[in-house]
Write a protein that holds these residues in place. Structure first.
Motif, mmCIF file in Angstrom:
data_model
loop_
_atom_site.group_PDB
_atom_site.id
_atom_site.type_symbol
_atom_site.label_atom_id
_atom_site.label_comp_id
_atom_site.label_asym_id
_atom_site.label_seq_id
_atom_site.Cartn_x
_atom_site.Cartn_y
_atom_site.Cartn_z
ATOM 1 N N LYS A 71 52.860 45.217 45.129
ATOM 2 C CA LYS A 71 52.031 45.500 44.614
ATOM 3 C C LYS A 71 52.885 44.747 43.345
ATOM 4 O O LYS A 71 51.522 44.526 42.715
ATOM 5 C CB LYS A 71 52.140 47.031 43.816
ATOM 6 C CG LYS A 71 51.402 47.211 43.282
ATOM 7 C CD LYS A 71 52.385 47.495 41.829
ATOM 8 C CE LYS A 71 51.204 48.149 40.478
ATOM 9 N NZ LYS A 71 51.268 47.406 39.039
ATOM 10 N N LEU A 72 53.873 44.726 42.853
ATOM 11 C CA LEU A 72 54.210 43.640 41.655
ATOM 12 C C LEU A 72 54.772 42.772 41.845
ATOM 13 O O LEU A 72 53.590 41.429 40.523
ATOM 14 C CB LEU A 72 56.226 43.974 41.300
ATOM 15 C CG LEU A 72 55.998 45.264 41.272
ATOM 16 C CD1 LEU A 72 58.064 45.424 41.416
ATOM 17 C CD2 LEU A 72 55.678 45.902 39.708
ATOM 18 N N GLY A 73 54.878 41.751 42.651
ATOM 19 C CA GLY A 73 54.042 40.453 43.094
ATOM 20 C C GLY A 73 52.818 40.298 42.739
ATOM 21 O O GLY A 73 52.236 39.023 42.005
ATOM 22 N N GLY B 260 38.636 36.487 33.186
ATOM 23 C CA GLY B 260 37.599 37.373 33.353
ATOM 24 C C GLY B 260 38.051 39.011 33.852
ATOM 25 O O GLY B 260 38.642 39.462 34.387
ATOM 26 N N GLU B 261 38.128 39.976 32.896
ATOM 27 C CA GLU B 261 38.119 41.035 32.417
ATOM 28 C C GLU B 261 38.099 42.296 33.006
ATOM 29 O O GLU B 261 39.014 42.581 33.658
ATOM 30 C CB GLU B 261 37.828 41.554 30.591
ATOM 31 C CG GLU B 261 38.957 42.841 30.079
ATOM 32 C CD GLU B 261 40.676 42.470 30.020
ATOM 33 O OE1 GLU B 261 39.760 41.426 28.988
ATOM 34 O OE2 GLU B 261 41.026 43.627 30.097
ATOM 35 N N GLY B 262 36.607 41.952 33.528
ATOM 36 C CA GLY B 262 36.134 42.963 34.850
ATOM 37 C C GLY B 262 36.873 42.814 36.126
ATOM 38 O O GLY B 262 37.847 43.519 36.338
ATOM 39 N N LEU B 263 36.616 41.303 36.808
ATOM 40 C CA LEU B 263 37.320 41.299 37.415
ATOM 41 C C LEU B 263 39.561 41.632 37.553
ATOM 42 O O LEU B 263 40.014 41.965 38.868
ATOM 43 C CB LEU B 263 37.073 39.781 37.979
ATOM 44 C CG LEU B 263 37.953 38.705 39.143
ATOM 45 C CD1 LEU B 263 37.023 39.955 40.128
ATOM 46 C CD2 LEU B 263 37.425 37.628 39.155
ATOM 47 N N LYS B 264 39.832 40.892 36.422
ATOM 48 C CA LYS B 264 41.276 41.211 36.592
ATOM 49 C C LYS B 264 41.831 42.638 36.409
ATOM 50 O O LYS B 264 41.954 43.110 38.036
ATOM 51 C CB LYS B 264 41.919 40.763 35.063
ATOM 52 C CG LYS B 264 43.441 41.049 34.897
ATOM 53 C CD LYS B 264 43.553 40.946 33.771
ATOM 54 C CE LYS B 264 43.032 40.933 32.196
ATOM 55 N NZ LYS B 264 43.799 40.164 31.224
ATOM 56 N N LEU B 265 40.493 43.722 36.406
ATOM 57 C CA LEU B 265 41.011 45.222 36.052
ATOM 58 C C LEU B 265 40.218 45.313 36.821
ATOM 59 O O LEU B 265 41.665 46.392 38.097
ATOM 60 C CB LEU B 265 40.029 46.014 35.438
ATOM 61 C CG LEU B 265 40.529 46.723 34.094
ATOM 62 C CD1 LEU B 265 41.740 46.875 33.805
ATOM 63 C CD2 LEU B 265 39.040 47.854 33.683
ATOM 64 N N THR B 266 39.610 45.304 38.497
ATOM 65 C CA THR B 266 39.210 45.087 39.190
ATOM 66 C C THR B 266 40.471 45.166 40.314
ATOM 67 O O THR B 266 40.551 45.763 41.209
ATOM 68 C CB THR B 266 37.578 44.626 39.507
ATOM 69 O OG1 THR B 266 37.107 44.834 39.120
ATOM 70 C CG2 THR B 266 37.332 45.549 41.193
ATOM 71 N N SER B 267 40.358 44.254 40.316
ATOM 72 C CA SER B 267 41.730 43.223 41.316
ATOM 73 C C SER B 267 42.681 44.019 41.080
ATOM 74 O O SER B 267 43.399 44.566 42.059
ATOM 75 C CB SER B 267 42.383 42.069 40.511
ATOM 76 O OG SER B 267 40.907 41.571 40.826
ATOM 77 N N GLN B 268 43.194 44.882 40.074
ATOM 78 C CA GLN B 268 44.491 45.408 39.284
ATOM 79 C C GLN B 268 44.929 46.873 40.410
ATOM 80 O O GLN B 268 45.624 46.816 41.294
ATOM 81 C CB GLN B 268 45.475 45.281 37.989
ATOM 82 C CG GLN B 268 45.001 43.938 37.578
ATOM 83 C CD GLN B 268 46.851 43.098 38.165
ATOM 84 O OE1 GLN B 268 47.262 43.190 38.755
ATOM 85 N NE2 GLN B 268 47.247 42.716 37.396
ATOM 86 N N ILE B 269 43.338 47.128 39.583
ATOM 87 C CA ILE B 269 43.170 48.334 40.514
ATOM 88 C C ILE B 269 43.152 48.869 41.893
ATOM 89 O O ILE B 269 43.428 49.332 42.754
ATOM 90 C CB ILE B 269 42.135 48.952 39.927
ATOM 91 C CG1 ILE B 269 41.743 48.996 38.653
ATOM 92 C CG2 ILE B 269 41.876 50.427 40.784
ATOM 93 C CD1 ILE B 269 41.078 50.263 37.939
ATOM 94 N N ALA B 270 42.565 47.509 42.333
ATOM 95 C CA ALA B 270 42.366 47.399 43.647
ATOM 96 C C ALA B 270 44.398 46.891 45.083
ATOM 97 O O ALA B 270 44.758 47.474 45.708
ATOM 98 C CB ALA B 270 41.336 46.288 44.579
ATOM 99 N N ILE B 271 44.944 46.025 44.124
ATOM 100 C CA ILE B 271 46.406 45.898 44.627
ATOM 101 C C ILE B 271 46.116 47.275 44.410
ATOM 102 O O ILE B 271 47.953 47.592 45.136
ATOM 103 C CB ILE B 271 46.702 44.556 43.951
ATOM 104 C CG1 ILE B 271 45.912 43.482 44.032
ATOM 105 C CG2 ILE B 271 48.081 44.928 44.146
ATOM 106 C CD1 ILE B 271 45.886 42.518 42.941
ATOM 107 N N LEU C 238 45.877 50.594 44.755
ATOM 108 C CA LEU C 238 45.344 51.597 45.164
ATOM 109 C C LEU C 238 45.592 51.457 46.542
ATOM 110 O O LEU C 238 45.997 52.246 47.683
ATOM 111 C CB LEU C 238 44.113 51.976 44.954
ATOM 112 C CG LEU C 238 43.659 52.539 43.666
ATOM 113 C CD1 LEU C 238 42.555 53.155 44.334
ATOM 114 C CD2 LEU C 238 44.911 53.972 43.383
ATOM 115 N N GLY C 239 45.383 49.803 47.670
ATOM 116 C CA GLY C 239 45.818 49.206 48.713
ATOM 117 C C GLY C 239 47.157 49.152 49.277
ATOM 118 O O GLY C 239 47.512 49.954 50.430
#
Lengths: 131, 126
Positions: free
Chosen positions: B80-82, B93-104, B106-107
């Motif tokens: 997760k940290l990596g 891009g703020e939206g994509l960044k936030l979505t990615s971090q959340i997905a990572i 939670l995933g």
């Protein structure tokens, strides 16, 4: 920077000579990400084992197939490289090994060592299966 | 294009989250993962070609189960940290960044939980 940058980049990958330090750095990141994908396989294996013999057989058959074996082999190498290079990183965190010669030597050790360890692990695995 | 200086944008926003903690836990999980990985590879080699029964018998024993659980927890946290820094480096891009971090986040939690649950189910009995 909130807006995406569309300004051109000065060419670098096609210009500068690749060093082992450069390569091992990006490989560390790439193998890390690949290992992440690999954990999905590990989780699948465990989930199948917990679900019963039928589910487990599906995983087993996949792993025994050519694609499964290739993925597993790649995963092994990625793991070995990330492990050896990770130790190299920890040495840097302790402040050691930054001299260019040392970093180059340890970089080569990580690359070559990972290949050697992968081959040893797989050879041993086949020995266990054959025996 | 905004004429605000970087300092002007940053002032008043508080600390830049907790970078030191991230750095430290990444190293901590890395250290734990060295022996755990060596054990994991050795274990998988010894289980080469093993059938369902052999695998579940092995995971039923306390030491393999515990080590596997430790591997899952440290490994998923380390992952997760990596992945987080990969997104921080390449996704702006703020939206994509936030979505990615959340997905990572939670995933990794979901996959880790599923793997850990499987180990517990096998080792604590059907």
């Amino acid at each position: 920077m909130a807006q995406t940058n569309s300004r051109p980049l000065s060419p670098h990958l096609q210009v500068y000579r690749w060093t082992v330090t450069m390569a091992s750095s990006i490989l560390h990141r790439a193998t890390g990400a690949a290992l992440g994908a690999g954990t999905l396989l590990l989780a699948w294996w465990l989930l199948a084992a917990a679900s019963g013999p039928d589910a487990f057989e599906v995983v087993q058959d996949f792993m025994a197939g050519i694609i499964g074996r290739l993925i597993l082999f790649g995963f092994t190498w990625a793991l070995m490289f990330h492990l050896l290079n990770g130790i190299r990183h920890l040495a840097w965190d302790a402040g050691k090994g930054f001299e260019l010669k040392t970093a180059t030597t340890t970089g080569w050790l990580a690359v070559i060592g990972s290949v050697v360890l992968t081959l040893i692990a797989w050879w041993l695995g086949y020995q266990v299966m054959g025996g | 294009m905004s004429l605000r200086t970087p300092l002007g944008k940053a002032r008043g926003l508080g600390s830049a989250k907790d970078g030191t903690h991230h750095f430290w836990v990444q190293r901590l999980t890395a250290i734990a993962l060295i022996p755990l990985t060596i054990w994991f590879v050795a274990a998988l080699v010894s289980l080469a070609g093993a059938g369902h029964g052999e695998v579940t018998d092995w995971l039923s024993k306390p030491v393999p189960a515990i080590l596997m659980l430790l591997l899952i927890v440290s490994g998923m946290y380390h992952l997760k940290l990596g992945l987080q820094v990969i997104v921080e480096d390449y996704v702006h891009g703020e939206g994509l960044k936030l979505t990615s971090q959340i997905a990572i986040t939670l995933g990794c939690a979901a996959v880790g939980f599923a793997a850990a649950f499987s180990v517990l189910k096998i080792s604590l009995g059907s």
